[in-house]
Design a protein around this motif. Sequence first.
Motif, PDB file in Angstrom:
ATOM      1  N   PHE A   1      -5.283   4.155  -3.148  1.00 15.40           N
ATOM      2  CA  PHE A   1      -4.290   3.630  -4.079  1.00 15.40           C
ATOM      3  C   PHE A   1      -3.144   2.963  -3.319  1.00 15.40           C
ATOM      4  O   PHE A   1      -2.720   1.852  -3.662  1.00 15.40           O
ATOM      5  CB  PHE A   1      -3.759   4.765  -4.951  1.00 15.40           C
ATOM      6  N   ASP A   2      -2.640   3.627  -2.286  1.00 13.00           N
ATOM      7  CA  ASP A   2      -1.546   3.059  -1.484  1.00 13.00           C
ATOM      8  C   ASP A   2      -1.935   1.719  -0.878  1.00 13.00           C
ATOM      9  O   ASP A   2      -1.160   0.757  -0.877  1.00 13.00           O
ATOM     10  CB  ASP A   2      -1.153   4.022  -0.358  1.00 13.00           C
ATOM     11  N   ARG A   3      -3.161   1.648  -0.345  1.00 13.00           N
ATOM     12  CA  ARG A   3      -3.619   0.404   0.294  1.00 13.00           C
ATOM     13  C   ARG A   3      -3.749  -0.719  -0.731  1.00 13.00           C
ATOM     14  O   ARG A   3      -3.442  -1.875  -0.425  1.00 13.00           O
ATOM     15  CB  ARG A   3      -4.965   0.636   0.987  1.00 13.00           C
ATOM     16  N   GLN A   4      -4.192  -0.381  -1.937  1.00 14.43           N
ATOM     17  CA  GLN A   4      -4.333  -1.428  -2.953  1.00 14.43           C
ATOM     18  C   GLN A   4      -2.980  -1.907  -3.448  1.00 14.43           C
ATOM     19  O   GLN A   4      -2.787  -3.105  -3.692  1.00 14.43           O
ATOM     20  CB  GLN A   4      -5.177  -0.912  -4.121  1.00 14.43           C
ATOM     21  N   VAL A   5      -2.021  -0.986  -3.594  1.00 16.18           N
ATOM     22  CA  VAL A   5      -0.660  -1.384  -3.973  1.00 16.18           C
ATOM     23  C   VAL A   5      -0.073  -2.307  -2.908  1.00 16.18           C
ATOM     24  O   VAL A   5       0.542  -3.338  -3.211  1.00 16.18           O
ATOM     25  CB  VAL A   5       0.246  -0.153  -4.175  1.00 16.18           C
ATOM     26  N   ALA A   6      -0.267  -1.942  -1.640  1.00 14.67           N
ATOM     27  CA  ALA A   6       0.243  -2.759  -0.539  1.00 14.67           C
ATOM     28  C   ALA A   6      -0.385  -4.149  -0.543  1.00 14.67           C
ATOM     29  O   ALA A   6       0.267  -5.141  -0.191  1.00 14.67           O
ATOM     30  CB  ALA A   6      -0.009  -2.058   0.796  1.00 14.67           C
ATOM     31  N   LYS A   7      -1.641  -4.224  -0.928  1.00 19.17           N
ATOM     32  CA  LYS A   7      -2.316  -5.528  -0.981  1.00 19.17           C
ATOM     33  C   LYS A   7      -1.808  -6.355  -2.160  1.00 19.17           C
ATOM     34  O   LYS A   7      -1.576  -7.566  -2.026  1.00 19.17           O
ATOM     35  CB  LYS A   7      -3.825  -5.322  -1.090  1.00 19.17           C
ATOM     36  N   ASN A   8      -1.635  -5.719  -3.315  1.00 14.63           N
ATOM     37  CA  ASN A   8      -1.179  -6.445  -4.501  1.00 14.63           C
ATOM     38  C   ASN A   8       0.278  -6.878  -4.388  1.00 14.63           C
ATOM     39  O   ASN A   8       0.652  -7.946  -4.889  1.00 14.63           O
ATOM     40  CB  ASN A   8      -1.344  -5.574  -5.749  1.00 14.63           C
ATOM     41  N   LEU A   9       1.103  -6.032  -3.760  1.00 15.36           N
ATOM     42  CA  LEU A   9       2.544  -6.307  -3.615  1.00 15.36           C
ATOM     43  C   LEU A   9       2.868  -6.382  -2.130  1.00 15.36           C
ATOM     44  O   LEU A   9       3.443  -5.457  -1.557  1.00 15.36           O
ATOM     45  CB  LEU A   9       3.359  -5.201  -4.290  1.00 15.36           C
ATOM     46  N   PRO A  10       2.507  -7.481  -1.473  1.00 17.25           N
ATOM     47  CA  PRO A  10       2.634  -7.554  -0.007  1.00 17.25           C
ATOM     48  C   PRO A  10       4.059  -7.384   0.499  1.00 17.25           C
ATOM     49  O   PRO A  10       4.261  -6.950   1.634  1.00 17.25           O
ATOM     50  CB  PRO A  10       2.082  -8.947   0.321  1.00 17.25           C
ATOM     51  N   GLU A  11       5.044  -7.709  -0.329  1.00 14.12           N
ATOM     52  CA  GLU A  11       6.437  -7.558   0.099  1.00 14.12           C
ATOM     53  C   GLU A  11       6.804  -6.087   0.335  1.00 14.12           C
ATOM     54  O   GLU A  11       7.754  -5.791   1.071  1.00 14.12           O
ATOM     55  CB  GLU A  11       7.385  -8.167  -0.946  1.00 14.12           C
TER      56      GLU A  11
END
Length: 758
Positions: A492-502
């Motif tokens: 989940f953390d990795r996908q959030v980081a990918k979706n919201l790169p900032e």
Amino acid sequence: MLQSIQIILQKLWYSLPIRLLVRQLHSHKLLLLIWIFLLAILSGGISESFGGPYLFLEPEYLGLENFWSTFLVGSALGSFIFAYTITFYINESYRFHFIGFCKHPFFLLAYNNFIVPGSLLAAYFYQFLSYHHSMATENSWHVFELTMGLIVGILVVFAISASYFFAETSFFTRFGKKLEKEIEKKKPDRSRWVILGKARESIRSNQRADYYLEFPFRIKKVTGPDKARLRELIAVLNQHHGKLLLLQVVTFALVAFLGLMEDNPLFQIPAGASFLLLLSFLMMAIGAATFWFRKAGLLALSIVFGVIYFYGDMDWLKEQHYVAGIDYTAAPVEYSMEHLATLQNDSIHQQDRAATLAYLNNWKARYQEKYGQDVKPRAVFVSASGGGLRSAFWTFSIMQYLDSLSSGRMTDEIRLFTGASGGMFGLSYFRELQMQRAMGHEINIQDRTYRENMSKDLLNRIFFRMFSDLILPSRKVMIDDQKMTKEAGYSFDRQVAKNLPELAHRRLGDYARPEAEGVIAPLILAPSIINQGRKLFISSQPVSYLANPGDITAYYQYRPDGVEFRRMFANHRPDSLYFVSALRMNATFPVVMPVVSLPSTPTMQVMDAGALDNFGTQTAVKYLFEFREWFEENTDGIVLLQIRDSDREEPIDEVQDQGILSKLSTPIGGGYKSMLEAKDLANDHLLQYMKEWYFGPMEVISFEYPIERLEQPASLSWHLTRREKRALEASLNNIRKREESLAFQRIYLPLWLAHNHP
């Protein structure tokens, strides 16, 4: 005439399709329950409010809904049907003796056993086409493309299955035969005993069938001996009993491969496909247990599921789920009331209070430097409700709208961000963009790209990770020189980081300086501590005043309702906590994501902030109460801005007495809903009493997603369909005419005119 009807009904009753259905109703109720459960999800009978049907009606793959997304779901559905068919064949084919004398016994039984899978396929395609037809903007070619994806996916699996059973020289057939021989070698006594027992059982309970269907639509009368000999039945049973195990091995290998390749987007299959694979695996496990152990097999499965259910009560099976960034190698901190008391004394309180007052003065000076030395700022407290991706998208979109409506002035006046779950994702992303804009980066907060980022799927990856975790052993990954488990929370953390790169590389401590200098407002996360029903206050600033006890009378103190994260875990690098992991802690709904464990003795476990306060109102009110004198003197009043993913006014439900089950379920479901409403009402009471201790100007504005007034509102999920996104966009367009928007304009339009037209 009556006699003719009786003859027709008798022939129908003793036709193979009907007899197979009767066998399922008699001996395979658990398999039928899986079909009913899946059909209930597809039809929206259950899980509709959580977006269950949309996993199959509008699947997403690589961020798109296209041929390949439905192809993958179709393939998984074909696998599910195949798993069911072979499971039923192995457990029931030997009861119909004539099948063993046919050229292709498996195909004959599969073709005649069409009632259950055919009913589901018909219902699914009806729902699928109706759903897309109801979308007025849907392109006909696009619907055709999606439908063909489903059909081709199912047919590909069926074609592979046909190769497995019909082609004598295929790889699958050769491998299946070898596997059967290996089974006989390794477990000769057990295998022979089971096969012999089933053959004898079949002799005693031969099932009558007078007619069967032959491909394509021929009705044929059963011919051949009424009863097969024992040796012939043993041959039939030996024919395919290794194929179920082979199918399980292939399914296991496929899931293992996809799990190992999970970080590659190409292998992040739609959540609906993952769910169907899980059901396939479950069905095969039930079939294997039933074949080898009969009723004792179901008992063994029940015991296994019981162990899983009571997983948390067995210390030797407990698994800890961590968050990235903090140091788990340091000695666990003592988690006791005595230790908490050392973190909440008057000296610490005054120290943190002084620091926050300095930050407030820095913000005021920065504001007056921009808008004029004689201008007092308003102080805006923003709180956002939980509600998955629906709330995240709605919250971020409302913030974009208000920033535009006030020409950025409202954003400069924000003094606190609070809330729960999905809403805090929207506020955190907005704050990050605000900070970059304030620091001189070329950021247009109104850019639609950011809203699209906020709406990207988060469910596919974590759903498959949850499934693969049931099969694959835990794998480790190195983060900050620490080994972390790759589980659903990590995915989940990795996908959030990918979706919201900032936000990808942000740590909690990265926001300390911008907050202290008044560039951005502090953001306080408050996940719920499971151990004692209190909040864990996570902030880059010292906030012990939110957790301090105090006197009610000389002999009675009110208890603190929270623990300060940075002080509690001061020796575990709290400022290094990855911010996306902190957001996940604040949004951890059990079952969907693993409960987070923190390094203390006993282990502190935290979950969704919404369990205690779904709107962050309590935190905002406590913060204002602590610094009420400063806000009265230094601001032009306060605005409490609520962003909610549902209506404030809940509809009055009619309670219908429908029997014993209704009497049992209504108090539980209705009671839970009432408790949520009661907490919201308690927050209103807090706001009501504010006028007794805050004497400056005050306004409360609530922007609500009108879920009760919409025919098809967005669901509570970590996935949004195109229809749901359009529904949210439509609500945003309509909000410009609503009362809360007019109230906001009454505050900021005069300021905008004064600033731009002196």
